[in-house]
Design a protein around this motif. Structure first.
Motif, PDB file in Angstrom:
ATOM      1  N   LEU A 113     -53.016  43.097  33.673  1.00 25.22           N
ATOM      2  CA  LEU A 113     -53.959  42.013  33.875  1.00 25.22           C
ATOM      3  C   LEU A 113     -54.861  42.517  35.270  1.00 25.22           C
ATOM      4  N   SER A 114     -53.919  43.341  36.251  1.00 25.46           N
ATOM      5  CA  SER A 114     -54.289  43.599  37.372  1.00 25.46           C
ATOM      6  C   SER A 114     -55.396  44.659  37.236  1.00 25.46           C
ATOM      7  N   THR A 115     -55.662  45.195  36.162  1.00 23.26           N
ATOM      8  CA  THR A 115     -56.849  46.328  35.716  1.00 23.26           C
ATOM      9  C   THR A 115     -58.281  45.742  35.387  1.00 23.26           C
ATOM     10  N   ILE A 140     -51.652  42.016  25.657  1.00 20.23           N
ATOM     11  CA  ILE A 140     -50.765  42.083  26.847  1.00 20.23           C
ATOM     12  C   ILE A 140     -49.338  41.660  26.657  1.00 20.23           C
ATOM     13  N   GLY A 141     -49.062  40.976  25.083  1.00 19.07           N
ATOM     14  CA  GLY A 141     -47.931  40.601  24.897  1.00 19.07           C
ATOM     15  C   GLY A 141     -47.239  39.288  25.670  1.00 19.07           C
ATOM     16  N   GLY A 142     -46.112  39.209  25.645  1.00 14.66           N
ATOM     17  CA  GLY A 142     -45.478  38.177  26.177  1.00 14.66           C
ATOM     18  C   GLY A 142     -44.928  36.983  25.224  1.00 14.66           C
ATOM     19  N   HIS A 143     -45.751  36.093  25.262  1.00 10.74           N
ATOM     20  CA  HIS A 143     -45.420  34.837  24.094  1.00 10.74           C
ATOM     21  C   HIS A 143     -45.015  35.248  22.829  1.00 10.74           C
ATOM     22  N   GLN A 153     -44.948  43.250  33.171  1.00 10.19           N
ATOM     23  CA  GLN A 153     -45.943  44.212  32.686  1.00 10.19           C
ATOM     24  C   GLN A 153     -47.265  43.591  32.308  1.00 10.19           C
ATOM     25  N   MET A 154     -47.291  42.476  31.952  1.00  9.13           N
ATOM     26  CA  MET A 154     -48.385  41.696  31.745  1.00  9.13           C
ATOM     27  C   MET A 154     -49.121  41.495  33.066  1.00  9.13           C
TER      28      MET A 154
END
Length: 271
Positions: A231-233, A170-173, A226-227
């Motif tokens: 995560l909502s899926t 999910i990317g991010g950090h 976007q994360m």
């Protein structure tokens, strides 16, 4: 030749004769160099000291936490998920024969998977001790400080390790930041293990998202959106982070609410 371990982050290097002058992980702005200076140890020295112990503790049926005391490095918690495969989620530095024997008595390991580079620790030692592969997202390959043929660099946004154990990038950090969906956890309601890609905050009904935790650098609102969309899926009722903080119920709702609050705050619309 020694596999040196940075005492600040707990991540192990490849074998070299002389202690490195810098730690690649800590020199990045998401981590930090200790104000007292760079220092190193080895796993052999840690074991010989007799100062450390890694404890394996049941959290719920088929889920155990692994914590080292006294705290070493970042002080993260790793988890052993006994799903369709026995998976070590994230890694901690201290490993000795007592821990190896205890885990083997319970069924051993089938694989190791990592959320991001801060928890690579002594992952190759763990993989060699249990004869298992390590799964790391390809986007974070540059951060591997001890290469090994046991490392499998996967790509894309989803990897099913077993029917109930699914990795999601999910990317991010970090670019390859990954979470683990355990669909059969919490008696079938689902558990999400997040490292600190998603971090449970002091008020346990909320979570947060950061580029750097020690240096308090936030992520852009677009990245968090976007994360949250990815995560909502997923379907999960509980969330476990890397510091033994748990959202016990409606964790999916907590993630959605928290993402909205985060985005609103950055946009100046949070009351």
């Amino acid at each position: 030749m020694s596999y040196w371990i940075c005492t600040t982050c707990g991540v192990q290097t490849d074998a070299v004769e002389v202690q490195p002058s810098t730690c690649r992980i800590c020199s990045d702005e998401r981590q930090y160099v200790n104000p007292d200076g760079q220092s190193w140890t080895t796993r052999e020295a840690m074991v010989a000291s007799g100062n450390y112990r890694t404890t394996v503790t049941p959290e719920q049926p088929r889920l155990m936490s692994l914590v080292t005391s006294p705290q070493f490095g970042i002080g993260q918690t790793a988890y052993l998920v006994a799903g369709a495969k026995r998976l070590l989620w994230d890694c901690i530095t201290y490993l000795d024969q007592t821990v190896i024997d205890e885990i083997n008595q319970q069924g051993g390991l089938d694989a190791i998977a990592l959320s991001h580079p801060h928890y690579y620790a002594t992952q190759v030692d763990w993989a060699e001790a249990f004869g298992v592969p390590i799964y790391i997202h390809q986007a974070d390959e540059q951060w591997v400080t001890r290469p090994s043929d046991r490392i499998i660099f996967w790509s894309g946004d989803r990897l099913e390790l077993a029917e109930d154990l699914i990795l999601h990038r999910i990317g991010g950090h970090f670019d390859g930041a990954t979470v683990l969906e355990w669909t059969q956890g919490d008696t079938g309601r689902g558990v999400l293990l997040t490292g600190d890609i998603v971090r449970v905050v002091a008020e346990r009904a909320w979570v947060s998202f950061m580029y750097s935790y020690p240096n308090l650098i936030p992520l852009p609102a677009t990245t968090v959106a976007q994360m949250a969309s990815q995560l909502s899926t997923l379907s999960f009722n509980q969330l476990y982070d890397a510091f033994h903080r748990i959202v016990e119920n409606d964790a999916a709702g907590a993630v959605a609410r928290s993402a909205t609050r985060y985005i609103d705050a950055l946009g100046g619309t949070h009351d």
